[in-house]
Design a protein around this motif. Sequence first.
Motif, PDB file in Angstrom:
ATOM      1  N   LEU A  98     -48.561 -21.974   0.226  1.00 15.91           N
ATOM      2  CA  LEU A  98     -47.207 -22.542   0.270  1.00 15.91           C
ATOM      3  C   LEU A  98     -46.709 -22.888  -1.133  1.00 15.91           C
ATOM      4  CD1 LEU A  98     -44.835 -23.516   2.015  1.00 15.91           C
ATOM      5  CD2 LEU A  98     -45.915 -25.748   2.086  1.00 15.91           C
ATOM      6  N   GLU A  99     -47.580 -23.495  -1.937  1.00 16.41           N
ATOM      7  CA  GLU A  99     -47.182 -23.861  -3.301  1.00 16.41           C
ATOM      8  C   GLU A  99     -46.858 -22.610  -4.111  1.00 16.41           C
ATOM      9  OE1 GLU A  99     -49.450 -27.563  -4.997  1.00 16.41           O
ATOM     10  OE2 GLU A  99     -50.663 -26.611  -3.480  1.00 16.41           O
ATOM     11  N   ASP A 100     -47.614 -21.548  -3.861  1.00 18.60           N
ATOM     12  CA  ASP A 100     -47.349 -20.321  -4.584  1.00 18.60           C
ATOM     13  C   ASP A 100     -45.995 -19.730  -4.186  1.00 18.60           C
ATOM     14  OD1 ASP A 100     -49.418 -18.624  -6.397  1.00 18.60           O
ATOM     15  OD2 ASP A 100     -47.748 -17.447  -5.645  1.00 18.60           O
ATOM     16  N   ALA A 102     -43.508 -21.317  -3.214  1.00 19.06           N
ATOM     17  CA  ALA A 102     -42.417 -22.182  -3.687  1.00 19.06           C
ATOM     18  C   ALA A 102     -42.292 -22.197  -5.206  1.00 19.06           C
ATOM     19  CB  ALA A 102     -42.644 -23.604  -3.177  1.00 19.06           C
ATOM     20  N   PHE A 103     -43.231 -21.587  -5.901  1.00 26.28           N
ATOM     21  CA  PHE A 103     -43.283 -21.660  -7.370  1.00 26.28           C
ATOM     22  C   PHE A 103     -41.944 -21.278  -8.027  1.00 26.28           C
ATOM     23  CE2 PHE A 103     -44.189 -19.699 -11.511  1.00 26.28           C
ATOM     24  CZ  PHE A 103     -44.900 -20.702 -12.142  1.00 26.28           C
ATOM     25  N   GLY A 104     -41.416 -20.123  -7.660  1.00 22.28           N
ATOM     26  CA  GLY A 104     -40.185 -19.634  -8.278  1.00 22.28           C
ATOM     27  C   GLY A 104     -38.987 -20.515  -7.944  1.00 22.28           C
ATOM     28  N   LEU A 106     -38.982 -23.741  -7.266  1.00 23.31           N
ATOM     29  CA  LEU A 106     -39.042 -24.996  -8.018  1.00 23.31           C
ATOM     30  C   LEU A 106     -38.652 -24.758  -9.475  1.00 23.31           C
ATOM     31  CD1 LEU A 106     -42.322 -26.377  -6.450  1.00 23.31           C
ATOM     32  CD2 LEU A 106     -40.046 -27.352  -6.157  1.00 23.31           C
ATOM     33  N   ARG A 116     -39.593 -26.112  -0.171  1.00 27.76           N
ATOM     34  CA  ARG A 116     -40.580 -25.974   0.906  1.00 27.76           C
ATOM     35  C   ARG A 116     -39.974 -25.219   2.090  1.00 27.76           C
ATOM     36  NH1 ARG A 116     -45.107 -28.937   3.014  1.00 27.76           N
ATOM     37  NH2 ARG A 116     -45.202 -30.055   1.054  1.00 27.76           N
TER      38      ARG A 116
END
Lengths: 234, 235
Positions: A98-100, A102-104, A106, A116
């Motif tokens: 999920l964090e990956d 959302a990386f772009g 953010l 998210r």
Amino acid sequence: MAALVEAHGLAYRYPDGTEALRGIDLAVSAGESLILFGANGAGKSTFLLHLNGLLRAARGTLTVDGLPMKTANLAAIRQRVGFVFQDADDQLFMPTVLEDAAFGLLNQGLEPSEARRHAEAALAQVDMLHAAGRAPYHLSGGEKRRVALAGVLAMQPKLLVLDEPTTSLDPPAQHKLAELLGRLPQAKLISTHDAAFGQATGSRAVFFERGKIVGGGTVEEIVRRYGWAASPER
Amino acid sequence: MRHLESDQWSRGGSALHRCDARAKLAAVLTVLAFVGTARPWHWPQGVFYGSLALAALLAAQLSWAGFLRRLSVVLPVTATFALLTWLSTGDAGRAGALLSRSLVSVAFAIVLIATTPAHALLTGAERLGAPRMLVAVAQMVHRYLFVLIDQALRMRQAARSRGGFRWSAAAGAAAALLLSSEQRATRIHQAMLARGFTGTWPELSAAAGRWNVFDSALAGGTALTLLLARLLWRL
């Protein structure tokens, strides 16, 4: 209708002197899926790296969605061009899926809750929402590829660039990826050696040879003209 | 990516895990300052700070085995210094103080690292005023150190498959390792840039950067407790 990508006389030489691109002229329209065929070292990946400014041409012009390729436009261009790299392991660097994804988002300045939401939607689009909390290195090759795709889809790009997307994927995973790409409305530029995959995903193809585009047409025409099918008689 | 494995530990659900990285960092720095300046350091000081470390460990709900494994990495180094101190000065008390001070400090550092993901910790340091360039360098070192390890493991596997490693080829292998790691690091950096990386690691947690009453209690409470203990009992 104006082309989404327009390249005129694009030329690039690597610092070691290798002339990788020797005058590329190419236009890609919104929604079309263009396959890039050609031998290793023909310039396909080098050309793709120009599309979001990771490499900058020594000569020639490049516009993406009407924006000329220059430093001031880089952020806007990278928002429009989603790049899926050849090795998904290079692309997945955050601790969870999920964090990956959302990386772009953010990096674009979205609020965490909004990022998210978009990231979860993109993971659902590639059927990977169930793995949102998992570490990317626990996934299979095909799953990694789909998560890498989700990471760029989350940014809602107009153009998807995929460099050798079938590398190290088994045939069912390749089939699933082709199906998934077929469902996506974005324009696509796909570099591949796999004629069958190109035929399944592309509406048009060009052939690269020693830094130049030497032919263009339907995928079937290009495969036939350059003997690119993986058949014994090739 | 092996570094992600180590990162999993810092993703627990304890109250300490949920605290803002700045609060944890401030609390640990305060403890380290008090441990470093405690004069004299006898058994009451050791028991007091050791108990605090134990309390932090329990609050963080960490696995004892994992904690002791990490502590054991540092133990040989501190034990060697303590032994040298004992042998050179003949003062066993001083050697014991050195050993216990070091272990208590490391215990707090382990709790901090084990309850805070690396990028959150570094972002917290930046928000506390650490120079941005320094933080960016630390983030990159953290990221690429593991690229190097990953690459070295791949090369070892390749060497084993062809009969094993020879010391005579070590220099060449090291050069190849650095070159291939550099190439891989370039690809990773390109992938980060392609998704708009600007030099600051983004945080997905909605709570990131939000300081609440628990954070104030942790940072302020730690400082107050230690100050009172120092003033009242010279701890």
